[in-house]
Structure formats: C-alpha cells, structure tokens
Design a protein around this motif. Structure first.
Motif, mmCIF file in Angstrom:
data_model
loop_
_atom_site.group_PDB
_atom_site.id
_atom_site.type_symbol
_atom_site.label_atom_id
_atom_site.label_comp_id
_atom_site.label_asym_id
_atom_site.label_seq_id
_atom_site.Cartn_x
_atom_site.Cartn_y
_atom_site.Cartn_z
ATOM 1 N N LEU A 1 -0.227 0.004 -9.732
ATOM 2 C CA LEU A 1 -1.302 0.991 -9.861
ATOM 3 C C LEU A 1 -0.871 2.293 -9.198
ATOM 4 O O LEU A 1 -0.471 2.296 -8.031
ATOM 5 N N LEU B 1 -10.110 2.916 -5.676
ATOM 6 C CA LEU B 1 -8.962 2.039 -5.872
ATOM 7 C C LEU B 1 -9.150 0.736 -5.104
ATOM 8 O O LEU B 1 -8.829 -0.341 -5.604
ATOM 9 N N CYS C 1 0.834 -1.203 0.000
ATOM 10 C CA CYS C 1 0.000 0.000 0.000
ATOM 11 C C CYS C 1 0.869 1.253 0.000
ATOM 12 O O CYS C 1 1.765 1.396 0.832
ATOM 13 N N THR D 1 0.915 -0.419 -5.106
ATOM 14 C CA THR D 1 0.173 0.823 -5.318
ATOM 15 C C THR D 1 1.005 1.995 -4.830
ATOM 16 O O THR D 1 1.859 1.841 -3.952
#
Length: 309
Positions: A265, A298, A58, A141
């Motif tokens: 991402l 997301l 994350c 991410t």
C-alpha cells in the motif's frame, strides 16, 4: 597494476580494506546467513508468546499502525541480534508484537533504506527473520510520490506491480550465494503482489468509505536519497510507473523468495514534478505532513483488512 583485494568470503564477495574506510566495510560484507537470521528469530521467540502469521512494515510517518496493536511487546531494534537501526525521521525503530483485530501480528515501526548506506541484504534482514518466526503474510506500506496525472495527494494506492530500478543495475538482495532453506535460486516475480490480498484490500477500502481516494497501480523504486529530476520523472511515467519511492521493493523480493504472500500500500504524499515551468519542490517535511493527515484512514483500512486475511 592490479589493486590488492582482501577479505574474500565463501559467497564470492570481495572487499578492499586498502581502499574502503573501516566505517563503510560493513556495506560490502556478504549477506546475512541463515544462522544469523535464525539467531534473531530465536531471540525474539524466546521473549514473546506471540506467534504472528502477519507482519506489517510501516513506511515514513505510518508508524501509528503499531499503536493499534493490543497486548504489545516492544523490542527496540538495537536490542535484537543482527538488526540495524533506522536513521530517518518518521521511523521509530522498534519491533512491536501483539494482536490486531484478534490476529497475532508483528509490526516494524520504521524500516531500513539502501540510501542510509545499508546493503540490500541488511535492508531485508527483518523479512528473513519474519519468515523464520512463522509469518505467512507481509503487508508493506510506504509514502510515495504520485506520477499518474489522475492521482491526488492523499490517495492510497494498492500496489499491483513494481519496477525495480536498483535491481536493473544488480543491486538486489538475492545477488550472491542462494540458501535453499530460504527459497529457490530464481524466484518468480510476476505474482509479487498477491491477487487475492489486493481484492480484499479493495473490498475493505470500500467498506471503510475509503473508495473515493483508492487507486491501484505500479510502484517504482529508485535508490534515492535525491528526489527525481523532471527528466527522470517523465521517464518513469513512460515506463508505466504510477508512483515512485525509495523503499519496499527489496523487502517484497525477499518476502516472495521466502514464500510469503505480499500486499503493498502506497500513500501518495506529493505530486511528482514533471513540468519545467513548475515552482513545486519535493521535500520530506511535506511527505510527513501529508502522511499525518491521511494516516488514520490507512490505519483503518489495514485494521479492517486484517479481519479478512
């Protein structure tokens, strides 16, 4: 006169205890060994019944992804052998095991950065641990600045490739001795971001009504912690970068070295300033604020994507 050098290690790294403060010596030590990574992996495997095949890292403000996980087992980083601790706002600093849409996962709620003073080897230590846990797919991410003029704040970019600027200057987690138990000496990076995973992510985004703010582009990593000058931003655009940030690439390099599939991402949290007449200024508070507005989208995308992997 030659300076005195001390502390040679088996991998050829050298550090000068005469010149480097004790608090900084850790940065110059050689890479974490296979045994170090295995010790952390074994410690975790002994304390959880989960055997994840998917790991999620994350980025800033995106730790809410871990809140979607069911049947959680949580390990603070400071409890795990060999793990550093995160010092950046928006990074909780814990490893979360559990299930997401029925898929066993492990989630890093907060990552480590080169600009915090950690070596590239330390930044990527968790990825090697993931590989020894049996993880096969890594989802990374991040929060990134938009360089592409067509990008808007709040867009989600599927990373199709990256530019590793620190790597150009030799700041790579693979520099030094190569342990073949992790991967080959010269890993290929032309397929760093798995084509099939990218296609699944785009499919999932449209199914979740995220297609209107979905992009696909090239992510550029800079070392930070300063945001880019206008000249630097324009240079990155000319190099072909669509977004820029201070993370992700080292983890991707090590993941591919270990044979993991990777999906990246980026959440576009600000427009990078490229005009000298602009009064805009990038700041971390803006990054976190934008992230909070788009984080649920997301999270919804990743949760739906997991069902397709």
């Amino acid at each position: 006169m030659a300076l005195p050098l001390h502390g040679d290690c088996e991998y050829g790294w050298r550090r000068c205890k005469c010149l480097i403060p004790a608090s900084k010596v850790e940065q110059f030590n050689c890479r974490s060994s296979y045994d170090d990574c295995k010790k952390a992996a074994d410690w975790l495997l002994y304390r959880t019944k989960q055997r994840p095949k998917v790991a999620i890292i994350c980025g800033s403000g995106l730790g809410g992804l871990a809140e979607l996980i069911d049947d959680k087992t949580i390990f603070p980083y400071e409890d795990i052998p060999g793990f550093p601790t995160s010092t950046v706002a928006g990074h909780a600093g814990q490893l979360v095991f559990g299930t997401l849409q029925g898929q066993e996962c492990v989630c890093m709620q907060g990552r480590f950065h080169f600009y915090e003073g950690y070596s590239m080897e330390t930044v990527t230590f968790p990825v090697r641990v993931f590989s020894l846990l049996g993880v096969e797919t890594l989802i990374v991410t991040n929060a990134a600045g938009g360089l592409n003029a067509s990008y808007r704040v709040g867009d989600i970019m599927v990373i199709k490739d990256h530019i590793n600027l620190p790597g150009f200057s030799g700041q790579s987690p693979l520099v030094g001795h190569n342990d073949d138990r992790f991967g080959v000496r010269f890993p290929c990076m032309s397929d760093a971001y798995d084509r099939n995973l990218r296609a699944l992510a785009i499919e999932a985004a449209h199914e979740q009504k995220c297609g209107s703010f979905l992009q696909e582009g090239v992510y550029c990593m800079v070392a930070g912690p300063t945001y880019e000058t206008i000249a630097e931003s324009n240079l990155l655009k000319k190099l072909g970068a669509d977004a820029v940030g201070m993370s992700t690439v080292p983890e991707v390099v090590v993941a591919r070295h270990c044979g993991l599939r990777v999906l990246g991402l980026s959440l576009i949290t600000n427009k990078v300033v490229t005009d000298y007449d602009s009064n805009e200024k990038a700041n971390h508070e803006e990054v976190l604020a934008t992230t909070s507005l788009r984080a649920q989208d997301l999270q919804r995308l990743v949760r739906h994507l997991i069902t397709k992997i």
